[in-house]
Design an enzyme around this catalytic site. Structure first.
Site, short mmCIF file in Angstrom:
data_model
loop_
_atom_site.label_atom_id
_atom_site.label_comp_id
_atom_site.label_asym_id
_atom_site.label_seq_id
_atom_site.Cartn_x
_atom_site.Cartn_y
_atom_site.Cartn_z
N HIS A 20 16.83 69.47 -21.01
CA HIS A 20 15.59 70.25 -20.98
C HIS A 20 14.43 69.46 -20.35
O HIS A 20 13.37 70.03 -20.13
CB HIS A 20 15.21 70.64 -22.42
CG HIS A 20 14.71 72.05 -22.55
ND1 HIS A 20 14.96 73.05 -21.63
CD2 HIS A 20 13.97 72.64 -23.52
CE1 HIS A 20 14.40 74.18 -22.04
NE2 HIS A 20 13.79 73.96 -23.17
N ASN A 66 7.61 75.20 -25.30
CA ASN A 66 7.26 76.61 -25.44
C ASN A 66 5.76 76.87 -25.44
O ASN A 66 5.33 78.02 -25.56
CB ASN A 66 7.91 77.21 -26.70
CG ASN A 66 7.45 76.52 -27.98
OD1 ASN A 66 6.76 75.51 -27.94
ND2 ASN A 66 7.86 77.07 -29.11
N ASP A 91 14.44 73.09 -15.84
CA ASP A 91 15.89 73.16 -15.92
C ASP A 91 16.32 74.62 -15.95
O ASP A 91 15.52 75.51 -16.26
CB ASP A 91 16.38 72.45 -17.19
CG ASP A 91 15.83 73.11 -18.45
OD1 ASP A 91 16.61 73.73 -19.17
OD2 ASP A 91 14.61 73.02 -18.70
N ASN A 112 11.77 79.28 -21.96
CA ASN A 112 10.58 79.37 -22.83
C ASN A 112 9.33 78.79 -22.19
O ASN A 112 8.23 79.32 -22.37
CB ASN A 112 10.85 78.66 -24.16
CG ASN A 112 11.85 79.40 -25.02
OD1 ASN A 112 12.05 80.60 -24.87
ND2 ASN A 112 12.50 78.68 -25.92
#
Length: 197
Positions: A20, A66, A91, A112
């Site tokens: 991530h 997020n 990603d 997100n």
């Protein structure tokens, strides 16, 4: 011409080498290659690099993934950046590891960080480079996979992938999105990763 280049990731050493955090990895590689350092500021760390008359502000949000839109919105306002001067690196588990995709705009695709950016800046008309991480996980294991550490083979390929993304960002700024897409959105030069047994 000024540009804001945002690399998405999560702060903290426990996330440093996770899938991530591809965006952070690219900006760290760019800063290292340019011999510059990030400075902590509001909602993130920034560094500035120049190339052929273009000024790039590199941003690593400190808001967690997020809530990335808070950092992007703040720095766009601070630097007077328009959406066509913004590029976000993230990603993407919908494309194989080693594959890169530059797009001029588009939906968040379930990511997100991109979802929050779209909501808070009020548009999805900005460029993004998606770095494939593949989707070699079982049912219900998506979070563990995305927040999992890169394999040894994947880590070995990261320097070349980071270089390709950095070159892609420069091409986008110098030549425009269409020509940069022709260069970046080619078959990966890196070898495919074999799934771990």
């Amino acid at each position: 011409m000024n540009y804001l280049i945002v690399g998405l990731g999560n702060i903290g050493v426990e996330y440093a080498n996770t899938r991530h955090n591809m965006g952070f990895m690219v900006l760290d590689a760019w800063a290292q290659a340019s011999n510059i350092v990030f400075e902590s500021g509001r909602y993130g760390s920034t560094a500035t690099v120049s190339f052929k008359g273009r000024k790039f502000t590199l941003l690593k949000p400190s808001t967690y993934m997020n809530l990335s839109g808070k950092a992007v919105r703040y720095w766009m306002n601070e630097l007077k950046i328009q959406p066509d001067q913004l590029l976000v690196i993230s990603d993407d588990l919908n494309i194989p590891f080693g594959t890169l995709r530059l797009r001029k705009n588009g939906s968040a695709g379930g990511h997100n960080g991109l979802t929050n950016i779209n909501e808070l800046i009020g548009t999805q008309e900005y460029a993004r480079i998606r770095m494939g991480i593949g989707n070699d996980f079982g049912r219900g294991q998506q979070v563990d996979y995305v927040l999992g550490e890169l394999s040894k083979e994947e880590k070995e390929q990261m320097p070349e992938l980071c270089k390709r993304v950095i070159d892609g960002v420069k091409a986008w700024a110098l030549m425009g999105a269409d020509r940069a897409m022709n260069t970046l959105n080619t078959k990966p030069k890196t070898r495919p990763i074999e799934p771990e047994k």
